[in-house]
Design a protein around this motif. Structure first.
Motif, PDB file in Angstrom:
ATOM      1  N   MET A  29     -11.874  21.466  -6.223  1.00 14.52           N
ATOM      2  CA  MET A  29     -11.787  20.264  -5.917  1.00 14.52           C
ATOM      3  C   MET A  29     -11.771  19.388  -6.867  1.00 14.52           C
ATOM      4  O   MET A  29     -11.923  18.210  -7.042  1.00 14.52           O
ATOM      5  N   VAL A  30     -12.527  20.021  -7.892  1.00 17.43           N
ATOM      6  CA  VAL A  30     -12.840  19.093  -8.942  1.00 17.43           C
ATOM      7  C   VAL A  30     -11.476  18.681  -9.993  1.00 17.43           C
ATOM      8  O   VAL A  30     -10.788  17.173 -10.332  1.00 17.43           O
ATOM      9  N   ARG A  31     -10.514  19.512  -9.887  1.00 17.86           N
ATOM     10  CA  ARG A  31      -8.927  19.388 -10.308  1.00 17.86           C
ATOM     11  C   ARG A  31      -8.174  18.410  -9.230  1.00 17.86           C
ATOM     12  O   ARG A  31      -7.869  17.444 -10.339  1.00 17.86           O
ATOM     13  N   ALA A  32      -8.755  18.240  -7.818  1.00 14.79           N
ATOM     14  CA  ALA A  32      -7.522  18.044  -7.040  1.00 14.79           C
ATOM     15  C   ALA A  32      -8.449  16.164  -7.624  1.00 14.79           C
ATOM     16  O   ALA A  32      -7.445  16.006  -7.461  1.00 14.79           O
ATOM     17  N   TYR A  87     -11.726   8.260 -13.243  1.00 12.44           N
ATOM     18  CA  TYR A  87     -11.020   9.400 -14.282  1.00 12.44           C
ATOM     19  C   TYR A  87     -12.002   9.635 -15.351  1.00 12.44           C
ATOM     20  O   TYR A  87     -11.995  11.235 -14.992  1.00 12.44           O
ATOM     21  N   ARG A  88     -12.779   8.802 -16.129  1.00  8.86           N
ATOM     22  CA  ARG A  88     -12.952  10.160 -17.486  1.00  8.86           C
ATOM     23  C   ARG A  88     -14.159  10.985 -17.040  1.00  8.86           C
ATOM     24  O   ARG A  88     -13.835  12.113 -17.642  1.00  8.86           O
ATOM     25  N   ILE A  89     -14.698  10.354 -16.110  1.00  8.44           N
ATOM     26  CA  ILE A  89     -16.164  11.143 -15.418  1.00  8.44           C
ATOM     27  C   ILE A  89     -15.650  12.368 -14.487  1.00  8.44           C
ATOM     28  O   ILE A  89     -15.788  13.124 -14.746  1.00  8.44           O
ATOM     29  N   VAL A  90     -14.627  12.536 -14.437  1.00 13.64           N
ATOM     30  CA  VAL A  90     -14.447  13.659 -13.341  1.00 13.64           C
ATOM     31  C   VAL A  90     -13.353  14.884 -13.952  1.00 13.64           C
ATOM     32  O   VAL A  90     -13.390  15.570 -14.908  1.00 13.64           O
ATOM     33  N   GLY A 119     -15.516  21.520 -18.031  1.00  8.94           N
ATOM     34  CA  GLY A 119     -17.056  21.892 -18.432  1.00  8.94           C
ATOM     35  C   GLY A 119     -18.149  20.728 -18.998  1.00  8.94           C
ATOM     36  O   GLY A 119     -19.338  21.203 -19.997  1.00  8.94           O
ATOM     37  N   GLN A 120     -17.579  19.066 -19.479  1.00  8.93           N
ATOM     38  CA  GLN A 120     -18.925  18.740 -19.806  1.00  8.93           C
ATOM     39  C   GLN A 120     -19.696  17.710 -19.128  1.00  8.93           C
ATOM     40  O   GLN A 120     -19.591  16.580 -19.486  1.00  8.93           O
ATOM     41  N   GLY A 121     -19.873  17.304 -18.187  1.00  9.85           N
ATOM     42  CA  GLY A 121     -20.061  17.266 -16.781  1.00  9.85           C
ATOM     43  C   GLY A 121     -21.281  17.436 -16.885  1.00  9.85           C
ATOM     44  O   GLY A 121     -22.169  18.062 -17.287  1.00  9.85           O
ATOM     45  N   ARG A 122     -22.336  16.435 -16.327  1.00 14.13           N
ATOM     46  CA  ARG A 122     -23.652  16.240 -16.648  1.00 14.13           C
ATOM     47  C   ARG A 122     -24.383  16.290 -14.938  1.00 14.13           C
ATOM     48  O   ARG A 122     -23.695  15.107 -14.038  1.00 14.13           O
TER      49      ARG A 122
END
Ligand code: SF4
Length: 154
Positions: free
Chosen positions: A60-63, A90-93, A99-102
């Motif tokens: 769902m993240v990719r979607a 867009y940039r946050i998702v 693999g760089q989410g906070r």
């Protein structure tokens, strides 16, 4: 319906009314009829009537990354909340997917969405925000997993 979910996979989610409408979990969708009232009660809408069906192999993240990229690209840039906000969404998702989410990113997405919806000239602002809100309402655990483990849950 339509032969069921392919290759024996499980129904995971349905976007019942085009890409701007909030996603509905598969098990909820199976109890609904495809009419305005039922879909609305499930927190979504029939919108354009284009139905997107996702099985249990879909991240769902990719979607959401693909959906957010589309609305960012479609923004004409005339009003600031849409022009800047769709890019931020867009940039946050994208960084979560890569693999760089906070941990604070999920609330940040909702906060940005709240500053886009209702503050733009046309409906593309809302169209960009509803998929984000729907994904986090229904699949927040999958986004949290992605941030913590830097990979997909599926
Ligand atoms: S909301 Fe509509 S008018 Fe405003 S920048 Fe987005 S696409 Fe353009």
């Amino acid at each position: 319906m339509a032969g069921g979910v392919r290759n024996g996979h499980k129904l995971k989610a349905v976007i019942p009314g085009g890409s701007s409408m909030p996603v509905v979990r598969g098990e909820v969708m199976m109890d609904l009829t495809m009419d305005y009232d039922s879909i609305q009660k499930a927190g979504s809408g029939l919108g354009s009537g284009a139905v997107i069906v996702m099985d249990d192999t879909v991240c769902m993240v990719r979607a959401l990354e693909r959906l957010s990229y589309f609305y960012h690209e479609e923004s004409c840039g005339q009003c600031t909340p849409c022009r800047e906000g769709t890019g931020w969404l867009y940039r946050i998702v994208h960084r979560i997917e890569h693999g760089q989410g906070r941990p604070e990113d999920l609330d940040l997405l909702l906060s940005i969405g709240g500053n886009i919806a209702g503050r733009t000239i046309c409906a593309l602002g809302e169209a960009a925000v509803w998929p984000v809100q729907g994904m986090l309402r229904n699949f927040r655990d999958e986004f949290e997993y992605h941030i913590e483990h830097k990979r997909c849950l599926v």
